[in-house]
Design a protein around this motif. Structure first.
Motif, PDB file in Angstrom:
ATOM      1  N   HIS A 165       0.825  -1.206   0.000  1.00 21.48           N
ATOM      2  CA  HIS A 165       0.000   0.000   0.000  1.00 21.48           C
ATOM      3  C   HIS A 165       0.859   1.257   0.000  1.00 21.48           C
ATOM      4  O   HIS A 165       1.954   1.292   0.564  1.00 21.48           O
ATOM      5  CB  HIS A 165      -0.991   0.013   1.161  1.00 21.48           C
ATOM      6  CG  HIS A 165      -0.452  -0.435   2.489  1.00 21.48           C
ATOM      7  ND1 HIS A 165      -0.076   0.421   3.487  1.00 21.48           N
ATOM      8  CD2 HIS A 165      -0.273  -1.684   2.990  1.00 21.48           C
ATOM      9  CE1 HIS A 165       0.317  -0.252   4.544  1.00 21.48           C
ATOM     10  NE2 HIS A 165       0.215  -1.540   4.269  1.00 21.48           N
ATOM     11  N   LEU A 166       0.346   2.282  -0.664  1.00 21.30           N
ATOM     12  CA  LEU A 166       0.992   3.592  -0.785  1.00 21.30           C
ATOM     13  C   LEU A 166       0.127   4.571  -0.017  1.00 21.30           C
ATOM     14  O   LEU A 166      -0.977   4.908  -0.442  1.00 21.30           O
ATOM     15  CB  LEU A 166       1.096   3.986  -2.261  1.00 21.30           C
ATOM     16  CG  LEU A 166       1.874   5.260  -2.588  1.00 21.30           C
ATOM     17  CD1 LEU A 166       3.361   5.078  -2.318  1.00 21.30           C
ATOM     18  CD2 LEU A 166       1.640   5.656  -4.045  1.00 21.30           C
ATOM     19  N   ASP A 167       0.624   5.016   1.139  1.00 22.46           N
ATOM     20  CA  ASP A 167      -0.220   5.722   2.106  1.00 22.46           C
ATOM     21  C   ASP A 167       0.198   7.148   2.371  1.00 22.46           C
ATOM     22  O   ASP A 167       1.381   7.422   2.598  1.00 22.46           O
ATOM     23  CB  ASP A 167      -0.180   5.003   3.468  1.00 22.46           C
ATOM     24  CG  ASP A 167      -0.815   3.638   3.446  1.00 22.46           C
ATOM     25  OD1 ASP A 167      -1.452   3.309   2.434  1.00 22.46           O
ATOM     26  OD2 ASP A 167      -0.672   2.915   4.448  1.00 22.46           O
ATOM     27  N   THR A 168      -0.784   8.012   2.434  1.00 24.24           N
ATOM     28  CA  THR A 168      -0.586   9.316   3.041  1.00 24.24           C
ATOM     29  C   THR A 168      -0.555   9.129   4.554  1.00 24.24           C
ATOM     30  O   THR A 168      -1.403   8.437   5.117  1.00 24.24           O
ATOM     31  CB  THR A 168      -1.740  10.264   2.684  1.00 24.24           C
ATOM     32  OG1 THR A 168      -1.732  10.501   1.279  1.00 24.24           O
ATOM     33  CG2 THR A 168      -1.606  11.594   3.425  1.00 24.24           C
ATOM     34  N   ARG A 169       0.441   9.694   5.231  1.00 25.20           N
ATOM     35  CA  ARG A 169       0.522   9.660   6.685  1.00 25.20           C
ATOM     36  C   ARG A 169       0.707  11.070   7.205  1.00 25.20           C
ATOM     37  O   ARG A 169       1.466  11.856   6.637  1.00 25.20           O
ATOM     38  CB  ARG A 169       1.725   8.815   7.175  1.00 25.20           C
ATOM     39  CG  ARG A 169       1.677   7.348   6.884  1.00 25.20           C
ATOM     40  CD  ARG A 169       0.457   6.650   7.458  1.00 25.20           C
ATOM     41  NE  ARG A 169       0.175   6.996   8.832  1.00 25.20           N
ATOM     42  CZ  ARG A 169       0.721   6.402   9.894  1.00 25.20           C
ATOM     43  NH1 ARG A 169       1.609   5.441   9.729  1.00 25.20           N
ATOM     44  NH2 ARG A 169       0.376   6.753  11.111  1.00 25.20           N
ATOM     45  N   ILE A 170      -0.001  11.379   8.274  1.00 24.65           N
ATOM     46  CA  ILE A 170       0.188  12.646   8.971  1.00 24.65           C
ATOM     47  C   ILE A 170       0.471  12.323  10.425  1.00 24.65           C
ATOM     48  O   ILE A 170      -0.397  11.821  11.145  1.00 24.65           O
ATOM     49  CB  ILE A 170      -1.037  13.564   8.834  1.00 24.65           C
ATOM     50  CG1 ILE A 170      -1.281  13.890   7.355  1.00 24.65           C
ATOM     51  CG2 ILE A 170      -0.830  14.845   9.642  1.00 24.65           C
ATOM     52  CD1 ILE A 170      -2.497  14.748   7.103  1.00 24.65           C
TER      53      ILE A 170
END
Length: 521
Positions: free
Chosen positions: A320-325
């Motif tokens: 998976h290719l995830d946006t993380r904050i």
């Protein structure tokens, strides 16, 4: 909050037994492990029994430093909106959605508890731990596109998956997640589903806030830098012994003990000597992600994108290719790449696996080892894979990825459950499980949690299972308090479209999330 984050409270005041109650205990409930599971259980117990004395004991000097830490997990609010491993294709071509529906039902309970705590003022700002992040499933190749279309058709009519979108048009996908389609061969079949109701969760922040609100209100005692080493029966409860990292010993007694120590739970339950842990073993799997903070990349990817796992890959290795904050800073992560370490905890010992072997679990462990040679080969391949090979997998998702933008991040340890199979003559082998498993003693005085995925996202329903199995005689008394926190407690949301829509709309509003399209009968 400061007390929970940095300073152990080591005051233990023995609780006086009521007339006829028997043994006196320091705690009504002592929870081992300072992660999201113990934090959730402490929250539930305090709500249903506000006078109980509850303690949390954590071996490290801060909370949520193992599996609950934001860089030790993917941060996905696992609700099966995008995770293809929850929707397998059957031999007849049918896409099975039962697991996906169950996982979504579980996550709705978590959202309800969090919403209750926000409305009650115990979590001041929901954006400090949960943010909207579209959940996208992405595939390429004609067969995979056909599978994804059938999956969409099977899920989209269900109330819990209302609002899910499907497209096989590259121009549409470029508006959803441009990194996925730029640089691909013209005419390559691609498809995706998108659910705007997805979330990115910082379970470390959530853990600290849950425990912080209880510590600040004097509802619980927190012991940091304290490792539990021994659990021994004491009357109707348990004597708990350990040591402090700064020197000295720890001793307490509790009527009920929960072992939520991540990978360390197996050996602690073994030391407790309860019959229910006999035959269980653990198989440790480590994980690695690649991360970029390049503003040009981060600014163009706003989603969690899950694909299909490689043949032979374990379910928790779905790419998976995830946006993380995390702590207000955005990044994009890709992985996980599976690895192997004999440690059961990221901060554990190289002897953890060896120390977990007992005569009673040797046969199940050997059975699993011999029956999963494909998994072993996969792990060896992953461990030996070069940076170039790993980044080649990234480019299958993101064709124009620049290797110079990415750095390696070692994630947390996961210990998959080896569950014993029992026959007429006793133990008859074992099987490798990829979920979570609650182990509870027959008298309900001790329970622990083994396993991993979907893990933190299902902390609420899993801890409700602990209450049901260990305090079954109190459930009816506790039901009003539980239903106040979670209106759908004990109800199958998927069977009531109106209730499902109401619950999802309310929690989305309270948590500041994208509300899914309603699906009412």
């Amino acid at each position: 909050m400061n007390r929970a984050a940095s300073q152990p409270d080591r005051t233990v005041v023995p609780r006086q037994a009521a007339p006829g109650e028997g043994t006196r205990f320091d705690y009504d409930a002592l929870l081992v492990g300072g992660g999201i599971m113990s934090a959730t259980l402490a929250t539930l117990l305090h709500q249903v029994e506000p006078t109980w004395r509850i303690g949390i004991v954590e071996r490290l000097d801060a909370l949520a430093e193992e599996s609950s830490g934001p860089w030790n997990n993917a941060g996905t609010g696992h609700s099966a909106l995008c995770e293809l491993n929850y929707t397998p294709e059957l031999p007849d071509g049918t896409v099975e959605v039962t697991k996906a529906v169950g996982v979504n039902e579980q996550f709705q309970l978590s959202r309800q508890l969090w919403s209750f705590l926000v409305e009650d003022g115990r979590i001041p700002e929901p954006s400090s731990f949960v943010r909207p992040s579209p959940h996208v499933s992405f595939v390429w190749g004609a067969e995979n596109v056909d599978y994804l279309r059938r999956r969409f058709e099977a899920l989209s009519a269900h109330p819990l998956f209302a609002g899910m979108e499907f497209s096989d048009d590259p121009e549409v996908l470029a508006t959803w997640a441009p990194l996925l389609v730029e640089g691909r061969e013209p005419g390559e079949p691609v498809a995706a589903t998108r659910a705007l109701a997805g979330t990115d969760v910082n379970f470390g922040s959530l853990t600290r806030q849950l425990v912080g609100s209880l510590v600040d209100g004097d509802a619980i005692t927190l012991e940091l830098g304290t490792e539990v080493r021994r659990l021994r029966r004491q009357g109707e409860g348990w004597a708990v012994r350990g040591r402090r990292t700064g020197g000295g010993s720890f001793a307490a007694s509790a009527r009920f003990v929960f072992v939520g120590a991540g990978g360390g739970a197996l050996t602690l339950l073994q030391r407790a000597g309860i019959e229910e842990i006999r035959g269980y073993g653990g198989f440790p799997v480590s994980g690695v992600f690649w991360r970029t903070t390049n503003p040009e990349v981060v600014g163009r990817h706003h989603a969690k994108v899950y694909g299909k796992p490689a043949v032979g890959a374990p379910p928790m290795s779905v790419p998976h290719l995830d946006t993380r904050i995390v702590d207000g800073e955005a990044s994009v992560m890709f992985g996980p790449y599976a690895g192997f370490s004999p440690r059961f905890l990221k901060n554990g010992s190289l002897f953890d696996l060896l120390r977990s072997v007992r005569l009673h679990n040797l046969l199940p462990m050997l059975t699993v080892a011999l029956g999963n040679l494909g998994l072993v080969r996969y792990l060896v391949t992953q461990v030996l894979a070069s940076r170039k090979a790993q980044l080649a997998e990234l480019r299958a998702f993101y064709p124009q990825a620049d290797a110079a933008d990415w750095e390696k991040v070692v994630a947390g340890q996961r210990v998959q459950v080896i569950k014993p199979a029992r026959g007429r003559a006793g133990l008859a082998g074992g099987s490798l499980q990829f979920g979570t498993e609650v182990i509870a003693s027959a008298d309900g005085s001790i329970a622990g949690l083994l396993g991993a995925s979907p893990g933190a996202s299902t902390a609420v329903p899993v801890m409700l299972e602990v209450l049901e199995r260990c305090f079954g005689d109190r459930l009816e008394e506790w039901r009003p308090a539980l239903e106040k926190m979670m209106p759908s407690y004990g109800v199958e949301l998927g069977a009531d479209a109106d209730l499902a829509a109401d619950v999802m709309e309310r929690t989305s509003h309270v948590l500041g999330l994208e509300a899914p399209a309603t699906s009412r009968r």
